[in-house]
Write a protein that holds these residues in place. Sequence first.
Motif, PDB file in Angstrom:
ATOM      1  N   ARG A   1       0.045 -33.587   5.518  1.00  0.00           N
ATOM      2  CA  ARG A   1       0.430 -32.446   5.064  1.00  0.00           C
ATOM      3  C   ARG A   1       2.086 -31.973   5.283  1.00  0.00           C
ATOM      4  O   ARG A   1       2.819 -31.442   4.191  1.00  0.00           O
ATOM      5  CB  ARG A   1      -0.291 -31.277   5.878  1.00  0.00           C
TER       6      ARG A   1
ATOM      7  N   TYR B   1       9.145 -17.341  13.859  1.00  0.00           N
ATOM      8  CA  TYR B   1       8.032 -17.405  13.352  1.00  0.00           C
ATOM      9  C   TYR B   1       7.255 -18.620  13.986  1.00  0.00           C
ATOM     10  O   TYR B   1       7.877 -19.479  14.335  1.00  0.00           O
ATOM     11  CB  TYR B   1       8.072 -17.928  11.748  1.00  0.00           C
TER      12      TYR B   1
ATOM     13  N   THR C   1       4.121 -20.991  13.572  1.00  0.00           N
ATOM     14  CA  THR C   1       3.057 -21.617  12.902  1.00  0.00           C
ATOM     15  C   THR C   1       1.779 -21.527  13.464  1.00  0.00           C
ATOM     16  O   THR C   1       1.474 -21.359  14.556  1.00  0.00           O
ATOM     17  CB  THR C   1       3.410 -23.076  12.327  1.00  0.00           C
ATOM     18  N   LYS C   2       0.680 -21.414  12.580  1.00  0.00           N
ATOM     19  CA  LYS C   2      -0.673 -21.572  13.085  1.00  0.00           C
ATOM     20  C   LYS C   2      -1.194 -22.872  13.321  1.00  0.00           C
ATOM     21  O   LYS C   2      -2.005 -23.016  14.335  1.00  0.00           O
ATOM     22  CB  LYS C   2      -1.501 -20.618  11.797  1.00  0.00           C
TER      23      LYS C   2
ATOM     24  N   GLU D   1       3.296 -26.478   7.051  1.00  0.00           N
ATOM     25  CA  GLU D   1       3.001 -24.924   6.906  1.00  0.00           C
ATOM     26  C   GLU D   1       4.168 -24.228   6.784  1.00  0.00           C
ATOM     27  O   GLU D   1       4.451 -23.340   5.865  1.00  0.00           O
ATOM     28  CB  GLU D   1       2.175 -24.509   8.249  1.00  0.00           C
ATOM     29  N   ALA D   2       5.268 -24.446   7.573  1.00  0.00           N
ATOM     30  CA  ALA D   2       6.585 -23.938   7.380  1.00  0.00           C
ATOM     31  C   ALA D   2       7.254 -23.957   6.066  1.00  0.00           C
ATOM     32  O   ALA D   2       7.820 -23.099   5.552  1.00  0.00           O
ATOM     33  CB  ALA D   2       7.461 -24.062   8.776  1.00  0.00           C
TER      34      ALA D   2
ATOM     35  N   GLU E   1       5.835 -24.899   3.397  1.00  0.00           N
ATOM     36  CA  GLU E   1       5.177 -24.363   2.191  1.00  0.00           C
ATOM     37  C   GLU E   1       5.613 -22.771   2.356  1.00  0.00           C
ATOM     38  O   GLU E   1       5.779 -22.220   1.137  1.00  0.00           O
ATOM     39  CB  GLU E   1       3.668 -24.350   2.586  1.00  0.00           C
ATOM     40  N   LYS E   2       5.641 -22.147   3.560  1.00  0.00           N
ATOM     41  CA  LYS E   2       5.586 -20.623   3.555  1.00  0.00           C
ATOM     42  C   LYS E   2       7.158 -20.200   2.931  1.00  0.00           C
ATOM     43  O   LYS E   2       7.428 -19.249   2.388  1.00  0.00           O
ATOM     44  CB  LYS E   2       5.409 -20.079   4.780  1.00  0.00           C
ATOM     45  N   PHE E   3       8.194 -21.120   3.609  1.00  0.00           N
ATOM     46  CA  PHE E   3       9.498 -20.533   3.372  1.00  0.00           C
ATOM     47  C   PHE E   3      10.353 -21.245   2.459  1.00  0.00           C
ATOM     48  O   PHE E   3      11.299 -20.683   2.222  1.00  0.00           O
ATOM     49  CB  PHE E   3      10.157 -20.430   4.853  1.00  0.00           C
TER      50      PHE E   3
ATOM     51  N   GLU F   1       6.757 -21.866  -1.272  1.00  0.00           N
ATOM     52  CA  GLU F   1       6.280 -20.703  -1.821  1.00  0.00           C
ATOM     53  C   GLU F   1       7.276 -19.508  -2.540  1.00  0.00           C
ATOM     54  O   GLU F   1       6.864 -18.520  -2.924  1.00  0.00           O
ATOM     55  CB  GLU F   1       5.498 -19.848  -1.157  1.00  0.00           C
ATOM     56  N   LYS F   2       8.651 -19.802  -2.175  1.00  0.00           N
ATOM     57  CA  LYS F   2       9.458 -18.901  -2.528  1.00  0.00           C
ATOM     58  C   LYS F   2       9.883 -19.229  -3.962  1.00  0.00           C
ATOM     59  O   LYS F   2      10.891 -18.628  -4.630  1.00  0.00           O
ATOM     60  CB  LYS F   2      10.792 -19.093  -1.561  1.00  0.00           C
TER      61      LYS F   2
END
Length: 272
Positions: free
Chosen positions: A23, A249, A251-252, A262-263, A265-267, A270-271
């Motif tokens: 990942r 933030y 992460t989970k 995860e970070a 992907e999110k920041f 996904e932007k």
Amino acid sequence: MYKLIACDLDETLIDDDAHVCQRNIDAIKAATKLGVKFVPATGRGYRAIEKTLAEIGLKDKANEYVISFNGGCITENKDNRIMKFQGLDFAKADELYRLGLKCDVCIHVYTKDMVYVYNADEDEIKYLKLRHVYKIIDEPNLDFLKGQDIAKVLYGSTDVPYLEKIASKISNTTEDLDVSYSSNRYLEFNHQGVNKGEGLLWLADKLGIKPEETMALGDNFNDLSMIKAAGLGVGVANVNPKMKDDCDYITKADNNQGGVGEAIEKFVLEKL
């Protein structure tokens, strides 16, 4: 969009077996294809992370960078070109080594190419083998390193409260140093003003990137300076609980589950 991501390695990017999970690899490669600089920021030496650089596709790449020795050295990955180095004075390193001999700790002394290790138990050797090129020593002082660049010194023990007691006891000696903790087992000593946060800001400035365009990820106190300095400071799920309030933030996912991915992907991804 964030243009530079500074990321700790041990207990953040890599799993407990010292590998990068898929990942994380996928997210890093997707970000770098967009032109984002992914910069490992580690307490280790730059030569000690080549396996990790290979896993994420950045080994020996021009215009890609590493912050090593907690900010004591910044290199371009191509041929490990040193851009900046600031280590400990020999006298201070030797003093720290001699003080460590009086304590029940393992001692690491880092030069640019080698980690010299005193008083390592089996658990420490197992940890080292996954991460460093090292030599075991049993010397009364550091005279054998005179004339060499010494990046940093650290004391190791899995008894962190004991390390904290040592830090308090020798505070007069270390008041002119940058002192931090890492991996829930190390008390680290760098030259004053040398830390990952300053390394991040220096490199970002060199690349024409604004501080608010940077992201930093970590899990322990030697990461705190860059988490605070970056535009976005991220702690992975296994971040030291005492640092959580300083992170923007959490992460989970932890370091074994792809918290870095995860970070990103999110920041970043996904932007788009």
